[in-house]
Motif scaffolding. Structure first.
Motif, mmCIF file in Angstrom:
data_model
loop_
_atom_site.group_PDB
_atom_site.id
_atom_site.type_symbol
_atom_site.label_atom_id
_atom_site.label_comp_id
_atom_site.label_asym_id
_atom_site.label_seq_id
_atom_site.Cartn_x
_atom_site.Cartn_y
_atom_site.Cartn_z
ATOM 1 N N ASN A 1 28.054 31.937 41.027
ATOM 2 C CA ASN A 1 27.387 32.541 39.876
ATOM 3 C C ASN A 1 28.352 33.053 38.812
ATOM 4 N N LYS A 2 29.641 33.046 39.128
ATOM 5 C CA LYS A 2 30.633 33.494 38.164
ATOM 6 C C LYS A 2 31.967 32.833 38.493
ATOM 7 N N ASN A 3 32.957 33.022 37.651
ATOM 8 C CA ASN A 3 34.277 32.456 37.924
ATOM 9 C C ASN A 3 34.784 32.970 39.269
ATOM 10 N N THR A 4 35.271 32.047 40.087
ATOM 11 C CA THR A 4 35.658 32.382 41.464
ATOM 12 C C THR A 4 37.085 31.921 41.730
ATOM 13 N N LEU A 5 37.932 32.844 42.194
ATOM 14 C CA LEU A 5 39.331 32.526 42.483
ATOM 15 C C LEU A 5 39.425 31.556 43.659
ATOM 16 N N VAL A 6 40.465 30.730 43.610
ATOM 17 C CA VAL A 6 40.694 29.721 44.645
ATOM 18 C C VAL A 6 41.977 30.080 45.392
ATOM 19 N N HIS A 7 41.867 30.292 46.710
ATOM 20 C CA HIS A 7 42.980 30.761 47.532
ATOM 21 C C HIS A 7 43.485 29.660 48.458
ATOM 22 N N LEU A 8 44.782 29.718 48.760
ATOM 23 C CA LEU A 8 45.338 28.787 49.748
ATOM 24 C C LEU A 8 44.788 29.103 51.124
#
Length: 329
Positions: A275-282
């Motif tokens: 629903n919103k910008n979502t961080l992408v993690h290793l």
């Protein structure tokens, strides 16, 4: 104070007053700078104890041309005072020596004329140092005591540290063929290494790092190399939790359990709506590295992991590789 074109029409008396006020403001600013931009210089404190590394003459005054009263053998001495500006590093034309007054048990207060780089104190230590780069050895904790021996990358035991008022440090280490030697301002070392020499099980895929800090310098997921679950031989550990290990094939590298796929992740096949910008993690167990963010959209998740703090993470296939997201966080 801003003076515009309209100021040309003020009376002469008012104009003079403005000039006086403006001048007063400039004078006040010059005399009392704003604390936001002005910091009083505080010179370093003379060490209460100085370690002498060689026979050192004693003088009754600051005059090296006269015969010394006596000579001190290498030892620790108690300081009293020093010449003015003793802490300033040698400049061009400077002999590079400083007068230091010390206490003696039989002659009272006397002066010694000491090389600037020798003003410091040796304190005992008991720690291990990892040399990440090759390091030169010195016979004393001084730049001019360089030997022709260079140690390869390895971990060494340090039994003393030489501290100086200017903030530099030298480390006395043990060698099997030269005895105690020094590392002087060595580049790229890790202090307080813990020697392990035991087996270590990696329960899930774990990031393999060629350097201990490789995860912090990673620029893209393509740089990540995960090795499968296995048992390795842990040689050493840093204070921050990185391990230097040896695999079954004899190769050595670094790992950090925080940079591994989480234990207990389960396979799923779900569509997740962002629903919103979502961080992408290793990985979900470390705050970094992060590889950008996804805009609001629907994504397919193939793994799910419920963290101890109650957050539910999802692993997805992305154009950037298989990465983890925490929706709506």
């Amino acid at each position: 104070m801003k003076i515009g074109y309209r100021s040309l029409y003020v009376t002469a008396g008012v104009f003079v007053c403005l000039l006086i006020s403006f001048s007063a403001c400039l004078t006040a600013s010059a005399v009392a700078p704003s604390s936001a931009f002005y910091h009083k210089f505080e010179p370093p404190t003379l060490p209460p104890v100085i370690t002498l590394f060689e026979n050192t003459p004693l003088y009754s005054d600051q005059d090296e041309s006269v015969d010394p009263w006596a000579t001190l053998t290498p030892q620790d001495v108690e300081t009293v005072e020093a010449e003015k500006d003793w802490y300033i590093p040698p400049q061009s034309g400077d002999p590079g020596k400083r007068w230091i007054m010390i206490k003696t048990t039989w002659l009272g207060k006397m002066w010694i004329y000491l090389d600037y780089d020798r003003i410091g104190t040796v304190k005992p230590a008991d720690t291990n140092i990892a040399l990440i780069w090759p390091a030169a050895l010195y016979s004393e904790p001084l730049k001019d005591a360089l030997t022709d021996v260079v140690l390869s990358q390895q971990t060494v035991h340090c039994n003393a540290i030489f501290f100086t008022p200017n903030g530099s440090s030298a480390y006395r280490i043990e060698t099997s063929w030269l005895g105690d030697q020094w590392l002087v301002n060595p580049n790229y070392i890790l202090l307080d290494m813990e020697i392990l020499n035991r087996e270590m099980t990696l329960p899930t895929e774990t990031l393999r790092m060629e350097d201990w800090d490789a995860a912090h310098r990673m620029q893209s997921p393509s740089e990540a190399h995960f090795i499968p679950s296995q048992t390795v031989f842990a040689l050493e550990k840093t204070v921050n939790g990185e391990y230097y290990v040896r695999a079954g094939d004899g190769s050595t590298f670094w790992i950090n359990p925080a940079y591994a796929q989480p234990v207990g992740a389960k396979e799923i096949n779900e569509t997740i709506e962002l629903n919103k910008n979502t961080l992408v993690h290793l990985v979900p167990t470390a705050s970094h590295p992060i590889f950008g963010s996804l805009t609001p959209q629907k994504v397919k998740a193939f793994q799910q992991w419920d963290a101890p703090d109650g957050n539910r993470w999802f692993r997805i296939h992305s154009w950037n590789g298989d990465l983890w997201i925490l929706p709506d966080n």
